[in-house]
Design a protein around this motif. Structure first.
Motif, mmCIF file in Angstrom:
data_model
loop_
_atom_site.group_PDB
_atom_site.id
_atom_site.type_symbol
_atom_site.label_atom_id
_atom_site.label_comp_id
_atom_site.label_asym_id
_atom_site.label_seq_id
_atom_site.Cartn_x
_atom_site.Cartn_y
_atom_site.Cartn_z
ATOM 1 N N VAL A 18 -5.133 5.306 -0.942
ATOM 2 C CA VAL A 18 -3.916 4.290 -1.092
ATOM 3 C C VAL A 18 -3.290 4.298 -2.381
ATOM 4 O O VAL A 18 -3.768 4.754 -3.401
ATOM 5 C CB VAL A 18 -4.545 2.997 -0.496
ATOM 6 C CG1 VAL A 18 -5.157 3.014 0.929
ATOM 7 C CG2 VAL A 18 -5.450 2.443 -1.626
ATOM 8 N N GLN A 19 -2.120 3.985 -2.189
ATOM 9 C CA GLN A 19 -1.426 3.373 -3.518
ATOM 10 C C GLN A 19 -2.151 2.432 -4.099
ATOM 11 O O GLN A 19 -2.513 1.505 -3.426
ATOM 12 C CB GLN A 19 0.147 3.165 -2.956
ATOM 13 C CG GLN A 19 0.817 2.821 -4.345
ATOM 14 C CD GLN A 19 2.421 2.782 -4.108
ATOM 15 O OE1 GLN A 19 3.073 3.496 -3.677
ATOM 16 N NE2 GLN A 19 2.737 1.356 -4.041
ATOM 17 N N ALA A 20 -2.219 2.422 -5.412
ATOM 18 C CA ALA A 20 -2.836 1.348 -6.338
ATOM 19 C C ALA A 20 -2.001 0.153 -6.200
ATOM 20 O O ALA A 20 -0.709 0.197 -6.019
ATOM 21 C CB ALA A 20 -2.940 1.955 -7.662
ATOM 22 N N ARG A 21 -2.704 -0.935 -6.486
ATOM 23 C CA ARG A 21 -2.014 -1.999 -6.622
ATOM 24 C C ARG A 21 -1.128 -2.292 -7.656
ATOM 25 O O ARG A 21 -1.194 -1.493 -8.813
ATOM 26 C CB ARG A 21 -2.885 -3.352 -6.615
ATOM 27 C CG ARG A 21 -3.863 -3.461 -5.530
ATOM 28 C CD ARG A 21 -4.503 -4.726 -5.454
ATOM 29 N NE ARG A 21 -5.231 -5.006 -6.572
ATOM 30 C CZ ARG A 21 -6.672 -4.606 -6.613
ATOM 31 N NH1 ARG A 21 -7.149 -4.193 -5.385
ATOM 32 N NH2 ARG A 21 -7.262 -4.803 -7.535
ATOM 33 N N ALA A 22 -0.196 -3.213 -7.866
ATOM 34 C CA ALA A 22 0.665 -3.303 -8.928
ATOM 35 C C ALA A 22 0.112 -3.369 -10.337
ATOM 36 O O ALA A 22 0.511 -2.668 -11.299
ATOM 37 C CB ALA A 22 1.783 -4.287 -8.796
ATOM 38 N N GLU A 35 -2.736 -1.938 -11.391
ATOM 39 C CA GLU A 35 -3.716 -0.840 -11.235
ATOM 40 C C GLU A 35 -2.650 0.491 -11.257
ATOM 41 O O GLU A 35 -3.323 1.600 -11.253
ATOM 42 C CB GLU A 35 -4.536 -0.690 -10.313
ATOM 43 C CG GLU A 35 -5.616 -1.720 -10.132
ATOM 44 C CD GLU A 35 -6.682 -1.726 -8.927
ATOM 45 O OE1 GLU A 35 -6.309 -0.650 -8.193
ATOM 46 O OE2 GLU A 35 -7.845 -2.175 -8.810
ATOM 47 N N GLY A 36 -1.421 0.396 -11.647
ATOM 48 C CA GLY A 36 -0.438 1.399 -11.489
ATOM 49 C C GLY A 36 0.585 1.679 -10.497
ATOM 50 O O GLY A 36 1.348 2.280 -10.644
ATOM 51 N N GLY A 37 0.398 0.987 -9.574
ATOM 52 C CA GLY A 37 1.682 0.694 -8.496
ATOM 53 C C GLY A 37 1.683 2.080 -7.933
ATOM 54 O O GLY A 37 0.870 2.893 -7.405
ATOM 55 N N ALA A 38 3.178 2.489 -7.987
ATOM 56 C CA ALA A 38 3.403 3.519 -6.989
ATOM 57 C C ALA A 38 3.346 4.872 -7.843
ATOM 58 O O ALA A 38 3.307 6.062 -7.345
ATOM 59 C CB ALA A 38 4.961 3.663 -6.794
ATOM 60 N N GLY A 39 2.606 4.760 -9.242
ATOM 61 C CA GLY A 39 2.303 5.724 -10.111
ATOM 62 C C GLY A 39 0.834 6.215 -9.786
ATOM 63 O O GLY A 39 0.296 7.187 -10.788
ATOM 64 N N ALA A 40 0.010 5.588 -9.030
ATOM 65 C CA ALA A 40 -1.315 5.899 -9.025
ATOM 66 C C ALA A 40 -1.997 5.787 -7.597
ATOM 67 O O ALA A 40 -1.193 5.062 -6.727
ATOM 68 C CB ALA A 40 -2.210 5.171 -10.071
ATOM 69 N N LEU A 41 -3.065 6.432 -7.293
ATOM 70 C CA LEU A 41 -3.778 6.328 -6.093
ATOM 71 C C LEU A 41 -4.894 6.024 -6.411
ATOM 72 O O LEU A 41 -5.847 6.356 -7.187
ATOM 73 C CB LEU A 41 -3.660 7.700 -5.261
ATOM 74 C CG LEU A 41 -2.309 8.137 -4.725
ATOM 75 C CD1 LEU A 41 -2.389 9.765 -4.481
ATOM 76 C CD2 LEU A 41 -1.787 7.649 -3.709
ATOM 77 N N VAL A 42 -5.758 5.192 -5.449
ATOM 78 C CA VAL A 42 -7.043 4.968 -5.494
ATOM 79 C C VAL A 42 -7.891 5.567 -4.317
ATOM 80 O O VAL A 42 -7.450 5.533 -2.962
ATOM 81 C CB VAL A 42 -7.409 3.223 -5.165
ATOM 82 C CG1 VAL A 42 -8.886 3.196 -5.030
ATOM 83 C CG2 VAL A 42 -6.426 2.579 -6.250
#
Length: 235
Positions: free
Chosen positions: A204-208, A210-217
């Motif tokens: 999923v897309q990371a929370r704001a 944790e990187g928001g739209a620039g990261a994935l969990v």
């Protein structure tokens, strides 16, 4: 009178010389005593060694000495060879496994974050992943890497994470603001590569924070653990 004075001077000189030889004689006597003591200790040690050898000979009986075979010089063990071919094979398999031509669009959930869950994984998994139910155990930052470099780094990162038994990791791909046309090219590539790895259960897309739209969990497959009812354990 002069002759008598010269004789007296010689006698005084000889007396002083004899007095100066006193410490020398004492030093020489001490050195002789020390040398005699060392010689006595050496003789005593030699006698003790002979006595021990004789006692051993009496204990074991007659023996026949082995013939001398000379000295054998053993070569040191060569260093372990580097598995260069194996490393090249792994890189080739990794490159082939993560294709850029893979169409990932149909596999992503149609929400604003374009999350992914493998068939058989319920929607509650991505929901809990988005809520932070799993602790982040490692992170890979792909900022500034070219496509081939990012592909190799991601494959190596996932392989190491699986070997370490990690379950939840974060992949930072960036928002693409520095790319030509401000298009997040690497973001789409990372989505495609992760979907192709069977070890990836969901992301999923990371929370704001944790990187928001620039990261994935990313949630990785655990070792084969099953509950009593046979369902796979996602805890």
């Amino acid at each position: 009178m002069k002759i008598e004075g010269a004789a007296a001077s010689r006698e005084r000189f000889i007396a002083h010389a004899l007095q100066d030889l006193g410490p020398l004689r004492t030093h020489l006597a001490q050195e002789r005593a020390r040398a005699e003591a060392m010689e006595q200790a050496r003789r005593a040690a030699a006698a003790q060694a002979r006595a021990a050898q004789q006692e051993f000979a009496r204990a074991v009986g007659p023996v026949t000495p082995l013939r001398a075979h000379g000295t054998v010089l053993l070569r040191p063990e060569p260093p372990a060879p580097l598995a260069l071919q194996h490393q090249r094979d792994e890189q080739r398999v990794l490159h082939e496994a993560l294709s850029d031509d893979f169409d990932v669009g149909s596999l992503l959930d149609t929400d604003e974050t374009l999350s992914f869950r493998r068939p058989g994984i319920g929607p509650e998994v991505t929901r809990r992943l988005r809520q932070g139910a799993w602790t982040l155990q490692a992170e890979l930052d792909l900022h500034g890497l070219r496509t081939e470099e990012a592909r190799a780094a991601l494959g190596q990162f996932l392989r190491t994470a699986l070997q370490r038994g990690l379950r939840c990791v974060r992949i930072v791909h960036g928002k693409g603001l520095g790319s030509p046309g401000k298009s997040p090219v690497l973001k789409g590539r990372v989505h495609s590569w992760l979907v192709q790895k069977n070890e990836v259960l969901a992301f999923v897309q990371a929370r704001a924070d944790e990187g928001g739209a620039g990261a994935l969990v990313v949630l990785l497959r655990a070792q084969r653990q099953h509950r009593r009812d046979g369902a796979e354990n996602f805890e």
